[in-house]
Scaffold this motif. Structure first.
Motif, PDB file in Angstrom:
ATOM      1  N   ASN A 100      36.279 -47.118 -16.429  1.00 31.16           N
ATOM      2  CA  ASN A 100      34.835 -47.219 -16.230  1.00 31.16           C
ATOM      3  C   ASN A 100      34.149 -45.858 -16.213  1.00 31.16           C
ATOM      4  O   ASN A 100      32.951 -45.777 -16.056  1.00 31.16           O
ATOM      5  CB  ASN A 100      34.497 -48.003 -14.960  1.00 31.16           C
ATOM      6  N   SER A 119      38.655 -52.201 -26.019  1.00 29.18           N
ATOM      7  CA  SER A 119      38.271 -53.529 -25.561  1.00 29.18           C
ATOM      8  C   SER A 119      38.705 -53.779 -24.121  1.00 29.18           C
ATOM      9  O   SER A 119      39.681 -53.216 -23.651  1.00 29.18           O
ATOM     10  CB  SER A 119      38.900 -54.598 -26.466  1.00 29.18           C
ATOM     11  N   ASN A 121      37.250 -53.139 -21.052  1.00 29.09           N
ATOM     12  CA  ASN A 121      37.065 -52.071 -20.077  1.00 29.09           C
ATOM     13  C   ASN A 121      35.624 -52.163 -19.602  1.00 29.09           C
ATOM     14  O   ASN A 121      34.984 -53.198 -19.764  1.00 29.09           O
ATOM     15  CB  ASN A 121      37.347 -50.705 -20.726  1.00 29.09           C
ATOM     16  N   SER A 122      35.104 -51.106 -19.049  1.00 30.06           N
ATOM     17  CA  SER A 122      33.695 -51.048 -18.657  1.00 30.06           C
ATOM     18  C   SER A 122      33.107 -49.730 -19.138  1.00 30.06           C
ATOM     19  O   SER A 122      32.624 -48.918 -18.354  1.00 30.06           O
ATOM     20  CB  SER A 122      33.563 -51.168 -17.130  1.00 30.06           C
ATOM     21  N   LEU A 139      34.527 -52.097 -28.971  1.00 28.73           N
ATOM     22  CA  LEU A 139      34.133 -52.137 -27.565  1.00 28.73           C
ATOM     23  C   LEU A 139      33.930 -53.568 -27.086  1.00 28.73           C
ATOM     24  O   LEU A 139      33.072 -53.831 -26.247  1.00 28.73           O
ATOM     25  CB  LEU A 139      32.832 -51.342 -27.367  1.00 28.73           C
ATOM     26  N   ASN A 142      33.152 -55.246 -22.865  1.00 29.26           N
ATOM     27  CA  ASN A 142      32.956 -54.067 -22.029  1.00 29.26           C
ATOM     28  C   ASN A 142      31.728 -54.203 -21.133  1.00 29.26           C
ATOM     29  O   ASN A 142      31.369 -53.264 -20.431  1.00 29.26           O
ATOM     30  CB  ASN A 142      32.825 -52.809 -22.893  1.00 29.26           C
ATOM     31  N   ASN A 180      29.891 -58.986 -25.276  1.00 28.28           N
ATOM     32  CA  ASN A 180      29.229 -58.095 -24.343  1.00 28.28           C
ATOM     33  C   ASN A 180      27.952 -58.780 -23.877  1.00 28.28           C
ATOM     34  O   ASN A 180      27.673 -59.914 -24.246  1.00 28.28           O
ATOM     35  CB  ASN A 180      28.931 -56.740 -25.005  1.00 28.28           C
TER      36      ASN A 180
END
Length: 196
Positions: A100, A119, A121-122, A139, A142, A180
């Motif tokens: 993050n 991919s 995650n934050s 991404l 996320n 997302n």
């Protein structure tokens, strides 16, 4: 001491003590000679050393992950991909690492990275502006809510410019943003992305 004997199916019996090696072997608990015992002991020691090294390496990884927290930085990438130098890394897979935060100053040394899968995650798109050779970025999942970023930070990603002199995203090949939380205004930021 009683003598042991061996009896064949056809009748005659023979003493087992007539061959000293066989007699010693039959009396040993482990059933092997000195060479076999020494070999087994050496193998056990070797396995013990290997197991200790594996445990030590695993502990080092766990300690590094705990010290790193949830931050994407240079040491994390080197250790995760088992490379010694940032220049040896061309492709990064950091999926599901619970990242993050990013230390951009650490990532500038990774000048050969062209593909990143970040991919689950934050992280935001702006987190990857330090990768100067980046061509493909995933991404997905996320939690991205906005797409505010400076396109000049991604010199090798490309869109067909709206103006003749606009040079943003020249080399963009793939940008994946599946699953997302993008607002409808985000689509305006990426509407001019075209494959060249």
């Amino acid at each position: 001491m009683t003598s042991l004997s061996y009896k064949r199916d056809d009748g005659p019996s023979f003493p087992t003590d007539c061959f000293p090696a066989r007699a010693l072997q039959s009396r040993r608990k482990d059933g092997g000679g000195h060479r076999l015992v020494a070999y087994r002991k050496a193998e056990e020691q070797k396995n013990s050393i290997v197991n200790r090294r594996i445990k030590k390496a695993h502990k080092k990884q766990v300690d590094s992950a705990e010290a790193n927290g949830n931050t994407l930085d240079g040491p994390f990438l080197l250790q995760l991909h088992c490379v010694d130098k940032p220049s040896e890394l061309c492709s990064v897979d950091i999926t599901e690492q619970k990242l993050n935060e990013v230390k951009p100053e650490d990532l500038k040394a990774f000048e050969n990275v062209a593909y990143i899968d970040a991919s689950v995650n934050s992280l935001s798109l702006a987190s990857f502006s330090s990768f100067v050779s980046l061509r493909e970025l995933s991404l997905c999942v996320n939690g991205i809510r906005s797409m505010t970023f400076d396109a000049f930070n991604f010199p090798h990603l490309e869109v067909r410019p709206a103006k003749e002199d606009d040079t943003r995203f020249r080399a963009l090949e793939i940008l994946m943003l599946d699953d997302n939380k993008l607002s409808s205004g985000v689509l305006n930021s990426v509407k001019n992305l075209n494959r060249s």
